[in-house]
Scaffold this active site. Structure first.
Site, PDB file in Angstrom:
ATOM      1  N   ARG A 173      29.298  93.922 -30.017  1.00  0.00           N
ATOM      2  CA  ARG A 173      30.173  95.065 -30.326  1.00  0.00           C
ATOM      3  C   ARG A 173      29.350  96.209 -30.904  1.00  0.00           C
ATOM      4  NH1 ARG A 173      35.572  91.972 -32.747  1.00  0.00           N
ATOM      5  NH2 ARG A 173      35.741  90.552 -30.976  1.00  0.00           N
ATOM      6  N   ARG A 214      29.588  92.196 -40.488  1.00  0.00           N
ATOM      7  CA  ARG A 214      29.875  93.049 -39.333  1.00  0.00           C
ATOM      8  C   ARG A 214      28.575  93.280 -38.575  1.00  0.00           C
ATOM      9  NH1 ARG A 214      34.339  95.942 -38.430  1.00  0.00           N
ATOM     10  NH2 ARG A 214      35.049  95.591 -40.548  1.00  0.00           N
ATOM     11  N   GLU A 256      39.152  88.887 -42.734  1.00  0.00           N
ATOM     12  CA  GLU A 256      39.585  88.331 -41.454  1.00  0.00           C
ATOM     13  C   GLU A 256      38.534  87.374 -40.891  1.00  0.00           C
ATOM     14  OE1 GLU A 256      40.395  91.284 -38.444  1.00  0.00           O
ATOM     15  OE2 GLU A 256      39.997  89.835 -36.853  1.00  0.00           O
ATOM     16  N   SER A 289      41.843  85.993 -35.450  1.00  0.00           N
ATOM     17  CA  SER A 289      42.938  86.857 -35.044  1.00  0.00           C
ATOM     18  C   SER A 289      43.537  86.208 -33.808  1.00  0.00           C
ATOM     19  CB  SER A 289      42.375  88.243 -34.731  1.00  0.00           C
ATOM     20  OG  SER A 289      43.406  89.158 -34.500  1.00  0.00           O
ATOM     21  N   ARG A 297      31.255  84.532 -39.712  1.00  0.00           N
ATOM     22  CA  ARG A 297      32.116  84.723 -40.884  1.00  0.00           C
ATOM     23  C   ARG A 297      32.480  83.395 -41.527  1.00  0.00           C
ATOM     24  NH1 ARG A 297      35.983  90.051 -39.859  1.00  0.00           N
ATOM     25  NH2 ARG A 297      34.224  91.484 -39.625  1.00  0.00           N
TER      26      ARG A 297
END
Length: 429
Positions: free
Chosen positions: A260, A275, A347, A350, A389
RNA sequence: GGAGGGAUGGCAGAGUGGUAAUGCAGCGGGUUGCUAACCCGUGUACCGGAAACGGUACCGGGGGUUCGAAUCCCCCUCCCUCCGCCA
């Protein structure tokens, strides 16, 4: 992608759904285009009907050795009208498509209204925040001090938002993925898949990342795109197919690297592994009957939660409000894990039900039993879980006063029996 | 990188200018006491229609030629095979 017929039948409901996402009404504009497109199509079809009939007569006349000049002249006279209507139908069709493909999915009725993530609603929590009798630290301090997490080395190789893991933490990455895959395949009924991470444009169109969100993605010099999630490849396995109803549901899981650009996140979460431009994730995707997708979303969320339960991590589940919902989703649960180092929930998964929104884009259908024709399947995707994560959560929740990390019980078989991750000097690794 | 071959309905597979054979599977119906077998129907999408039904498009995609294109011409995409290189 939306069904024009549905908009035709319930334009107000459509606009209300868009309004809940903070978007302007679009139904009127869509239906006006749709009306004109259908009018052009009907006019065109009438001319084609006539052309086909006369052409047939031409053939018959010629076979009988008769003169067909008048008939040929009649078809000739239809040509301009056919060309004109063909052109306008095509233009209207493209205009309509251009509007439709840019509109997000409608939120499900039970999704709470809201503008930002602050309006998301907590659904449930599991476990408790752990107590520490020493000053807790963030994962990057712990990892770097242990000598197993190296942002400097990663920066020299690739720049910001990358990490190099070594030794026990490198192995922890592999252990986590193996643990998650084993759980989902052996107990949750998912089949394990290995997919490419480079894909063509049409795959990303199918799941909805393109054409709107190209800036979030990486593209190679020869026009491959790097997947931002295995949702793209797993879901597109159903593209252009017609499944038997008996083949549903299809539950698939894959451990892949994800890429990403984080274009909109400059300055956000710049420290640590939270991130990254590249990370690995175990993804779950389910292709279901439309009647089953709501139940499947609950099930899939439960599968992701089970990973956290077995790792002994405290988390909460929130249902995203309309403003925080992703482009293709009609309903999404985020699972947020407690990070003591940060003192906040972040988070870690999801899980979304996309209804038939993606299926329509990628033409993924099934044949309903005892019914004529085909219907679009429903698609769901969920992280189960984001591996990096999860590692952060383990490091922060299982940290010890001496800077070591206790290995959660369920992971020990995957870590060669290791119970504690300590620094290189102490373990000799 | 070089050289060839190919793309037709869920699948297989014919079709070199007259408007998509045939087989298999699945589904619906029928025959038979059941099974097997057999018979009939059934591609997808869209438009019109209250419906019955009628029509149009689709033979990888886009243009063109023609009264008429799966078929002829041009461009593009994708797949496969062989050779070379390569983990």
């Amino acid at each position: 992608m939306h069904d024009v017929r549905l908009i035709r039948e319930t334009p107000d409901a459509f606009d209300q759904g868009m309004a809940r996402r903070g978007l302007e009404p679009a139904a009127e504009r869509i239906l006006e285009l749709d009306r004109r497109r259908r009018a052009a199509q009907t006019a065109l079809q009438e001319m084609l009907t006539r052309r086909n009939a006369v052409s047939k007569q031409v053939g018959a006349a010629k076979r009988n050795g008769e003169d067909a000049a008048d008939l040929i002249a009649e078809v000739q006279s239809l040509k301009d009208g056919i060309t004109a209507n063909e052109a306008s139908e095509k233009v209207l069709d493209r205009d309509l498509e251009a509007i439709l493909e840019g509109l997000p999915n409608l939120p499900a009725a039970d999704v709470p209204d809201g503008n930002t993530e602050d309006d998301n609603r907590e659904v449930r929590t599991h476990g408790d925040k752990p107590d520490f009798d020493f000053a807790v630290r963030e994962h990057f301090d712990i990892g770097e001090d242990l000598g197993y997490m190296d942002f400097g080395a990663a920066a020299r190789l690739s720049g910001a938002r990358f990490v190099v893991l070594r030794g026990a933490l490198a192995r922890l990455e592999r252990a986590l993925a193996a643990f998650m895959l084993d759980l989902h395949t052996q107990e949750h009924g998912f089949s394990e898949i290995v997919t490419p991470v480079l894909v063509r444009e049409n795959a990303l169109y199918g799941t909805g990342q393109l054409p709107k969100f190209a800036e979030d993605l990486y593209k190679t010099a020869d026009d491959y795109w790097l997947i931002p999630t295995a949702e793209v490849t797993l879901t597109n396995l159903a593209a252009d197919g017609i499944l038997d109803e008996a083949e549903l549901p299809q539950r698939m899981t894959a451990w892949t690297q994800c890429f990403r650009s984080e274009a909109g996140a400059a300055g956000k979460d710049t420290r640590g592994m939270l991130r990254q431009h590249q990370f690995s994730k175990v993804e779950m995707v389910c292709v279901t009957h439309p009647d089953q997708s709501d139940a499947e979303l609950e099930r899939m969320t439960g599968c992701a939660e089970e990973v956290l339960k077995r790792l002994g991590l405290h988390y909460r589940v929130v249902v995203l409000c309309t403003g925080d919902l992703g482009f293709g989703a009609r309903k999404t649960y985020d699972i947020e894990v407690w990070l003591p180092g940060q003192g906040t929930y972040r988070e870690i998964s999801s899980c979304s039900n996309c209804g038939d929104f993606q299926a329509r884009r990628m033409k993924a259908r099934f044949r309903p039993r005892g019914e004529k024709g085909t219907r679009f399947v429903n698609t769901l995707n969920g992280s189960g879980l984001a591996v990096g994560r999860t590692m952060i959560a383990i490091i922060e929740n299982y940290q010890n006063a001496d800077g070591s990390i206790t290995v959660p019980e369920v992971l020990r078989p995957y870590m060669g029996g290791l119970e504690r991750i300590a620094s290189k000097e102490r373990t000799g690794q």
